[in-house]
Design an enzyme around this catalytic site. Structure first.
Site, PDB file in Angstrom:
ATOM      1  CG  ASP A 163     -39.006 -17.552  -2.091  1.00  8.03           C
ATOM      2  OD1 ASP A 163     -38.544 -17.225  -3.198  1.00  8.03           O
ATOM      3  OD2 ASP A 163     -38.761 -16.896  -1.046  1.00  8.03           O
ATOM      4  CG  MET A 193     -28.919 -19.626  -2.034  1.00 14.73           C
ATOM      5  SD  MET A 193     -29.912 -20.118  -3.453  1.00 14.73           S
ATOM      6  CE  MET A 193     -28.789 -19.718  -4.804  1.00 14.73           C
ATOM      7  CE  LYS A 224     -37.623 -25.479   3.890  1.00 12.47           C
ATOM      8  NZ  LYS A 224     -36.586 -26.483   3.632  1.00 12.47           N
TER       9      LYS A 224
END
Length: 499
Positions: free
Chosen positions: A37, A173, A59
Site C-alpha cells: 500500500d 489518519m 493508488k
C-alpha cells in the site's frame, strides 16, 4: 494440479527500512509477489529484489484508492496461482490496517495465511520526534484512535471518555479531520492549553514536526501545510519534544540519498549513511558478472597458464579480485600459482578484497584512480617487468596510457568480468527521481553514471547533486550536466564525508 500458495500479512513499519522486523525482511526477499500500500516507504521498496512481482494497491492510475474488496480478490487470485504472497502494509497490519477484513476473505477461500506484526507509527513516529508516549512523571496510559471516518458511518469516538483517561492521545489518519478532532476534545473538557503536535512522515527524510496546543494546532498545521501521512499526539509528553529530539540532530537527517552501486558490492555504504540519519534508496543501475563466451574464456585460460611470465598482478576493483581467483580452479590452478608475483591495487577497497585472499598489496597509489595507479607502476617497476591487469571489459584507457609511458614495461589487459546495465531497474529509478525529492545520488564508477543516465532517460540532470568516487566518475557526471563533488580517495568513508 497447482498447489494453493500462501499469504503473509506483514507490517512494514512507519517508513524506515531499519524498522522492518527480521521476519518481514526475510519474507520480502523470499516472496513471489508483494502487494503493497501507499504507506510502505520508498526506502523499503528500493530494497525489494528487482525480479519480484509488485502490485501497488495504494493508488490506481486515476489516483483513487483501490477498494478493499478488490484488494481481497487480488490476494486470493495470486495465492490460488501458487505464489508466496506478501501483503505488505504500512505500520502494523492489525492496527487500523484492515488486516482482519483481509483474513476473513482468505479464510472463506481456504487460503493459508500468517500475520507478521509490524512497528506501528503510533509509537515509532513520536519516538523519532523525541516524544515518549508514556512517561512516569507525566502520564501512565496511551490511547490510539483512528481519525478516519468509514464512508457512510458517523464518527463514534467518545471524546469525553478519552479526556477522562488523562492519558496520551494518539490519532492516526486524522489530518483531514484535525480541526474537528481538536474542537471535540475541547468540547469534551480538555484544556485548550494542553500541548499537542502533528508529526508528518516520521522516520523518513521528510519528517516534520509542528508543536502547539489543542487550541492552536489546527491553525499552525495549516500554516505549515502539513499533510498525510501524519500522527497527531495530544498530552503533556509533547512538551518533551524539544528536549528529547534526537533524529533531527543526526548529520544527514533530512537527506534522501540514492545509491547506484552494484548490489554485489554489499551494503556497507548504505549502513554508514543510515547511521548518520539519511534515508537511503538503493537502486543498482549496473551489475558485474564474470566474463563468458567460449572465445573470451579461452583467452583468459591462456593468460592464466602464462602467469609465470608476469611479475605483477594489478586489480582496479574488488570484483576483479574475486573473479580472478574464482577463475584459477577452472584452469587447474590455485593461489600458489601467483606466489611469485607482486600485487597492485587501485585503492583500499580492492586492497581489502585482496587481503581476504591472504595477500598483501605491494602497490597502491595515494590517489585512488586508474591514472594514478598506472603512473605509480610506471615509476616504481623495473625494466622488463610484465604486468597482468585483471579488470572490467569497460575499463578506461587511463591506466594503460600511464603504464605505456615506461616503454621498458610490458602489460596485458585482461577483461575478467563485464559490467551490464540493470534494465529491470528502469521504472523504480524513474519513480524515485520523478518528484525531485532525492537530495544526492552516489556514483562509484563512470559506468554507474552511464547506467543511471541510460535508465533515467530525459531528465533535468542539472538538478542532480552527484557524489562521486574518483576523478573519472566525476568527469562522467559533469559531462551529463550534473552538479558534482568527489571523494578524495576511493573509500566508502571518504565518500560518506562528501554527503
Amino acid at each position: 494440479m497447482m498447489q494453493t500458495g500462501k499469504v503473509w500479512l506483514a507490517g512494514a513499519g512507519p517508513g524506515s527500512v531499519e524498522l522492518l522486523t527480521v521476519k518481514a525482511w526475510k519474507l520480502i526477499k523470499a516472496g513471489d509477489c508483494i502487494v503493497y500500500d501507499r504507506l510502505v516507504g520508498n526506502e523499503i521498496l528500493s530494497m525489494i529484489p528487482a525480479d519480484t512481482e509488485l502490485i501497488n494497491v495504494g493508488k490506481s492510475s486515476g489516483h483513487h484508492a483501490i477498494p478493499q474488496t478488490e484488494i481481497n480478490q487480488i490476494l486470493i487470485r495470486e495465492a490460488k496461482l501458487g505464489k508466496k504472497v506478501i501483503r505488505l502494509k504500512g505500520g502494523d497490519p492489525f492496527l487500523f490496517g484492515r488486516g482482519g477484513e483481509e483474513i476473513e476473505a482468505l479464510r472463506r477461500e481456504g487460503i493459508p495465511f500468517e500475520v507478521v506484526p509490524g512497528v506501528s507509527s503510533c509509537a515509532a513516529v513520536p519516538a523519532y520526534n523525541g516524544i515518549p508516549v508514556t512517561h512516569r512523571d507525566y502520564v501512565s496510559s496511551v490511547h490510539i484512535i483512528t481519525g478516519h471516518r468509514r464512508k457512510g458511518r458517523d464518527r463514534q469516538t467518545d471524546y469525553e471518555a478519552l479526556v477522562r483517561t488523562k492519558g496520551t492521545l494518539v490519532f492516526l489518519m486524522g489530518v483531514q479531520a484535525l480541526e474537528e478532532i481538536m474542537e471535540n476534545l475541547m468540547l469534551a473538557g480538555i484544556a485548550g492549553s494542553m500541548p499537542a503536535a502533528i508529526l508528518q512522515q516520521g522516520t523518513t527524510a521528510d519528517q516534520r514536526r509542528v508543536t502547539a496546543t489543542v487550541a492552536t494546532l489546527a491553525e499552525e498545521a495549516r500554516k505549515r501545510q502539513i499533510g498525510p501521512p501524519s500522527v497527531i499526539i495530544v498530552g503533556e509528553v509533547v512538551k518533551l519534544a524539544e528536549e528529547f529530539a534526537w533524529h533531527e540532530q543526526l548529520p544527514l537527517s533530512g537527506e534522501r540519498i540514492l545509491v547506484t552501486r552494484p548490489a554485489e558490492r554489499g551494503d556497507k555504504l548504505q549502513e554508514y549513511l543510515r547511521a548518520l540519519g539519511a534515508e537511503v534508496l538503493t537502486v543498482p543501475v549496473i551489475r558485474t558478472v564474470p566474463a563468458d563466451g567460449q572465445k573470451r574464456l579461452k583467452r583468459i585460460r591462456k593468460e592464466l597458464k602464462r602467469l609465470r611470465e608476469y611479475q605483477v598482478l594489478a586489480f582496479t576493483s574488488p570484483y576483479g579480485v574475486q573473479c580472478f581467483f574464482e577463475m584459477l580452479p577452472d584452469a587447474g590452478m590455485d593461489v600458489r600459482d601467483v606466489s611469485h608475483m607482486r600485487f597492485a591495487v587501485i585503492g583500499e577497497g580492492t586492497a581489502n578484497a585482496l587481503k581476504d585472499k591472504g595477500i598483501r598489496a605491494d602497490y597502491m597509489p595515494g590517489h585512488y584512480d586508474g591514472r594514478s595507479l598506472g603512473r605509480l607502476l610506471a615509476k616504481e617497476l623495473k625494466d622488463g617487468t610484465g604486468i597482468l591487469l585483471a579488470r572490467s571489459s569497460m575499463g578506461g584507457p587511463e591506466i594503460l596510457e600511464e603504464i605505456s609511458k615506461n616503454q621498458a614495461l610490458s602489460y596485458t589487459d585482461l577483461a575478467v568480468y563485464d559490467t551490464v546495465f540493470m534494465e529491470n531497474q528502469r521504472e523504480r529509478l524513474r519513480l524515485f527521481m520523478k518528484d525531485g525529492s532525492v537530495t544526492k545520488v552516489i556514483f562509484t564508477s563512470s559506468s554507474a553514471v552511464e547506467g543511471f543516465c541510460r535508465l533515467l532517460g530525459e531528465y533535468p540532470y542539472e538538478t542532480v547533486q552527484a557524489v562521486c568516487m574518483g576523478g573519472k566518475t566525476e568527469e562522467a557526471a559533469k559531462a551529463a550536466g550534473m552538479r558534482t563533488v568527489a571523494a578524495r580517495n576511493a573509500s566508502i568513508e571518504e565518500l560518506v564525508l562528501q554527503c
